[in-house]
Design a protein around this motif. Structure first.
Motif: not given
Ligand code: UD1
Length: 368
Positions: A227-229, A233-235, A259-265, A333-339
């Motif tokens: 859910a976090g990923l 991925a929405a951003d 996994l919808e919305g993620l680019v899985t490989l 939140a952690a991803a936004r701060t990191a970016r």
């Protein structure tokens, strides 16, 4: 200097990049490396492709143990390694990292130490998460306890070993051998242009990996992490190479929709992964190696774990911990701060992460 016979053990994916530079440095200094592949990881994507990418020689001994429960896998490595050790009689057994193969071979060696006059060197000694629920923590602590020479990647490992009563004269700081491989392979990885191949814009996407049992082995944990990923991925487009353990659990829990919305490989080869990382705006991971590689490359990293055994990536690197337990909001939140912090342009890396760790490792083996 007399030539040393070195039995070098690799078992699972994160081991291959650690042994490659040690084998190269040992050869360059006239020693005889003997590569033992336990076969803990065995398929093309988890093993063979790494041998090709890293120019590793074919293993001198392949133990072919494969997957299984911890007891089963560890025991099979031990049973298969004992006769190889007795036959080859090396001066040193060199084990790396913290996987089941690391502990299994260290344990076999310590029992035959007097009979064979062999010693054990542990590369990546002294890292501690303090979390005994992690199989890797058990493997690290026990491997360090039986090793004759403990070779550390960062100085913060030294107090951990002192606190466990390990005599300081067995411990040597050599730096991070993973970074030897990263720096050596970076030019060839760049040429692959993995982001371009996937239609991604440089610094316009995130990369994530997930494989820790604590994140993928229960539906609740896996649901929260995914859910976090998806929120990230929405951003920003998010690429998720799927570890076989994770792929298996997604299927078992019927989580394909998550996994919808993620680019899985599928799992990527070493160079393809480095190429993808190098172009990323952000990395989210529960892997130990990626925490180090992102610090070396200056890429912001969010670690999806309760704690890290690599705190130097937090204090001197680009890593930060996601709030624990993982939630969709916490990861976002952690991803936004990191970016916002962004990529680090000037190279500022921890001491000894300089591409010369393998040389120092071989020098320590020679001098001990
Ligand atoms: C192991 C290590 C972990 C490391 C990880 C990297 C231990 C305790 N854990 O965990 O520290 O971070 O490797 O990948 O040693 N599988 C394949 N192909 C393979 C290997 C495995 O499909 O070549 C599948 C099997 O279904 C297996 C599952 O992956 O059951 C897990 O493999 P295993 O070696 O048990 O543990 P990892 O989770 O990979």
């Amino acid at each position: 200097m007399a030539s040393l016979k070195l039995s070098i053990v690799a078992g699972a994916r994160p081991n291959f990049m650690k042994v490659a530079p040690v084998i190269r440095a040992a050869r360059a200094r006239g020693h005889e490396p003997i590569l033992v592949h336990t076969g803990q990881h065995y398929d093309d994507r988890m093993s063979d492709s790494f041998f090709r990418d890293l120019d590793l020689p074919a293993p001198d001994h392949h133990l072919g143990v494969g997957s299984g429960s911890h007891a089963d896998q560890t025991a099979r490595v031990m049973l298969a390694f004992e006769p190889v050790l007795a036959e080859t009689r090396p001066d040193w057994v060199v084990v790396v990292g913290d996987v089941n193969s690391t502990l299994a071979c260290a344990l076999v060696t310590v029992k035959l130490k007097t009979a064979l006059g062999v010693r054990i060197a542990h590369v990546e000694a002294g890292l501690r998460s303090g979390d005994w629920r992690m199989p890797e923590e058990i493997n690290r602590v026990l491997t360090d306890r039986v090793s004759d020479l403990l070779l550390t990647p960062s100085r913060d490992a030294h107090p951990n070993l002192a606190a466990e009563g390990i005599p300081g004269d067995r411990v040597r700081f050599v730096g991070n051998v993973m970074i030897d491989t990263l720096l050596h392979q970076l030019p060839r990885a760049r040429v692959l242009d993995e982001p371009g191949r996937l239609g991604l814009e440089r610094e316009g996407y995130a990369v994530a990996t997930l494989h820790r049992p604590s994140n993928v082995d229960t539906p609740e944990a896996l649901e929260a992490a995914l859910a976090g990923l998806r929120a990230v991925a929405a951003d920003l487009p998010l690429v998720l190479p799927l570890h076989p353990r994770t792929a298996k659990q997604v299927e078992r829990f019927g989580f394909e929709g998550h996994l919808e919305g993620l680019v899985t490989l599928p799992p990527l080869g070493y160079r393809a992964m480095v190429s993808l990382l190098e172009g990323a705006a952000l990395v989210l991971t529960d892997s130990g190696g990626l925490q180090e590689e992102t610090t070396a490359l200056g890429i912001p990293c969010v670690t999806l774990r309760e704690q890290t055994e690599r705190p130097i990536t937090l204090t001197e690197g680009t890593n930060r911990m996601a709030p624990w337990p993982l939630t969709e909001e916490g990861i976002l939140a952690a991803a936004r701060t990191a970016r916002q912090t962004g990529r680090r342009r000037a190279a500022r890396v921890p001491e000894g992460w300089d591409g010369k760790a393998a040389l120092r490792i071989v020098e320590e083996l020679e001098g001990s």
